[in-house]
Design an enzyme around this catalytic site. Sequence first.
Site, PDB file in Angstrom:
ATOM      1  N   TYR A 142      58.765  12.277 111.820  1.00 12.85           N
ATOM      2  CA  TYR A 142      60.169  12.191 111.406  1.00 12.85           C
ATOM      3  C   TYR A 142      61.083  11.786 112.559  1.00 12.85           C
ATOM      4  O   TYR A 142      62.241  11.439 112.343  1.00 12.85           O
ATOM      5  CB  TYR A 142      60.650  13.518 110.807  1.00 12.85           C
ATOM      6  CG  TYR A 142      60.070  13.823 109.426  1.00 12.85           C
ATOM      7  CD1 TYR A 142      59.040  13.066 108.901  1.00 12.85           C
ATOM      8  CD2 TYR A 142      60.570  14.857 108.654  1.00 12.85           C
ATOM      9  CE1 TYR A 142      58.505  13.332 107.657  1.00 12.85           C
ATOM     10  CE2 TYR A 142      60.037  15.143 107.400  1.00 12.85           C
ATOM     11  CZ  TYR A 142      59.005  14.373 106.913  1.00 12.85           C
ATOM     12  OH  TYR A 142      58.474  14.647 105.678  1.00 12.85           O
ATOM     13  N   ASP A 225      44.869  17.672 103.396  1.00 10.78           N
ATOM     14  CA  ASP A 225      44.639  17.381 101.974  1.00 10.78           C
ATOM     15  C   ASP A 225      43.873  18.530 101.312  1.00 10.78           C
ATOM     16  O   ASP A 225      44.202  18.962 100.199  1.00 10.78           O
ATOM     17  CB  ASP A 225      43.915  16.033 101.786  1.00 10.78           C
ATOM     18  CG  ASP A 225      42.675  15.864 102.652  1.00 10.78           C
ATOM     19  OD1 ASP A 225      42.430  16.710 103.551  1.00 10.78           O
ATOM     20  OD2 ASP A 225      41.931  14.890 102.430  1.00 10.78           O
ATOM     21  N   ASP A 249      56.415  19.757 105.510  1.00  6.97           N
ATOM     22  CA  ASP A 249      57.417  19.396 104.504  1.00  6.97           C
ATOM     23  C   ASP A 249      56.770  19.378 103.122  1.00  6.97           C
ATOM     24  O   ASP A 249      57.265  19.972 102.155  1.00  6.97           O
ATOM     25  CB  ASP A 249      57.999  18.018 104.862  1.00  6.97           C
ATOM     26  CG  ASP A 249      59.194  17.636 103.998  1.00  6.97           C
ATOM     27  OD1 ASP A 249      59.739  18.515 103.307  1.00  6.97           O
ATOM     28  OD2 ASP A 249      59.571  16.453 104.023  1.00  6.97           O
TER      29      ASP A 249
HETATM   30  C1  IPM Z   1      63.283  19.830 103.848  1.00  8.19           C
HETATM   31  C2  IPM Z   1      63.896  18.561 103.346  1.00  8.19           C
HETATM   32  C3  IPM Z   1      64.351  17.730 104.520  1.00  8.19           C
HETATM   33  C4  IPM Z   1      63.122  17.320 105.296  1.00  8.19           C
HETATM   34  C5  IPM Z   1      65.222  16.516 104.197  1.00  8.19           C
HETATM   35  C6  IPM Z   1      66.434  16.881 103.385  1.00  8.19           C
HETATM   36  C7  IPM Z   1      65.609  15.777 105.453  1.00  8.19           C
HETATM   37  O1  IPM Z   1      62.990  17.901 102.532  1.00  8.19           O
HETATM   38  O2  IPM Z   1      63.972  20.562 104.576  1.00  8.19           O
HETATM   39  O3  IPM Z   1      62.129  20.101 103.528  1.00  8.19           O
HETATM   40  O4  IPM Z   1      62.473  16.341 104.956  1.00  8.19           O
HETATM   41  O5  IPM Z   1      62.792  18.009 106.256  1.00  8.19           O
HETATM   42 MG    MG Z   2      61.243  19.021 102.089  1.00 11.50          MG
END
Ligand code: IPM
Ligand code: MG
Length: 369
Positions: A142, A225, A249
């Site tokens: 990310y 997975d 996530d």
């Molecule tokens: C989360 C959300 C966030 C992420 C988004 C809103 C940026 O999905 O907090 O899990 O991807 O981390």
């Molecule tokens: Mg999320």
Amino acid sequence: MKDASILLLPGDGIGPEVVTELRKVMDWFSSNRGFNFTIHEDDLGGAAYDRYGTPLAEETLARAKQVDAIVMGSVGGPKWDNVERHLRPEAGLLTLRKELDLFANLRPATCRPALASASSLREELVSGLDILILRELTAGVYFGEPRGIETLADGRRRALDTQVYFESEIERLLHAGFELAGKRNGKVHSVEKANVMETGVFWREIATRVGKAYPEIQLEHMYADNCAMQLVRAPKQFDVIATDNLFGDILSDCAAMLTGSLGMLPSASLGALIDGKRAALYEPVHGSAPDIAGEGKANPLATVLSFAMCLRYSLDSNEEADLLEKAVDQVLDNNIRTIDIAASGVDPVSTSEMGQALLTALDSLNHSQ
Ligand code: IPM
Ligand code: MG
């Protein structure tokens, strides 16, 4: 800690509605439990973009660095779909996490007894479920560079993201995982894709090494997975799942749903302890749910439970955290449910009715103590 400065960032979609209910709960703690909150409120995400032209204004970030804790609603929505990526609502949240170095994201998936039947899995698979997903939150794909969408000299277009981890980033996350497991059920699943990714091989090597310092904790390595599959096959095998930003996530949304509703799950994002202070952001795991925003249907419990985590981790107030969690259980036991968790045949309550029911439960628990 009874004197605390809190920054509230309601954000977008259902965020403002759920944070409104949280404020009532905070007021209750001020009136009944001697807290003295200095509350700052500001915009984040799309709301901040509309107001300041940026999803996280400088002043907001400066305030975030000052306060004892931040509580957020949610960010994002179709309204900002065409905004440039660095100005999108999500970018505001990612910058906030990165700037405050909130590397340890705790996402507990606890199945509250009254909700076992609301899960999409059979009740016996989830009742009593208590797992903690520990997601690395400030590195990985990310944030990795280079990234972008580009056109090569021959005219072909391509997109690229970079999954990159420093040893220290993996180490500190795993230390947090083993320490948390020590206070829970003594088991860590370290989750990666060591079968196909270099970062996965690296992650596994470091997990093995860090694990040696915690001989009393049982360490298992698992591919991401397989972990997704195991979460829906036999979720109770897990205690702490320690994993990277991307897998965390995805797996945390999956784990959340086991517990009945995404509308129930809190989270805490914590930094390192520096000079006795730890930066902390509390937010529900659910998103901004633009489809129901403004309709009074949103479930405020994930945000309220996030505040319970704030009481526990930032304000040293375990007793009050327990009280708030008990109030949530009492409300659910009384069959007071928003639409996402409503039992069949029972009319769902609105967001504010849920908030009111919580205050009533807090009052009655407080008096019976
Ligand atoms: C989360 C959300 C966030 C992420 C988004 C809103 C940026 O999905 O907090 O899990 O991807 O981390
Ligand atoms: Mg999320």
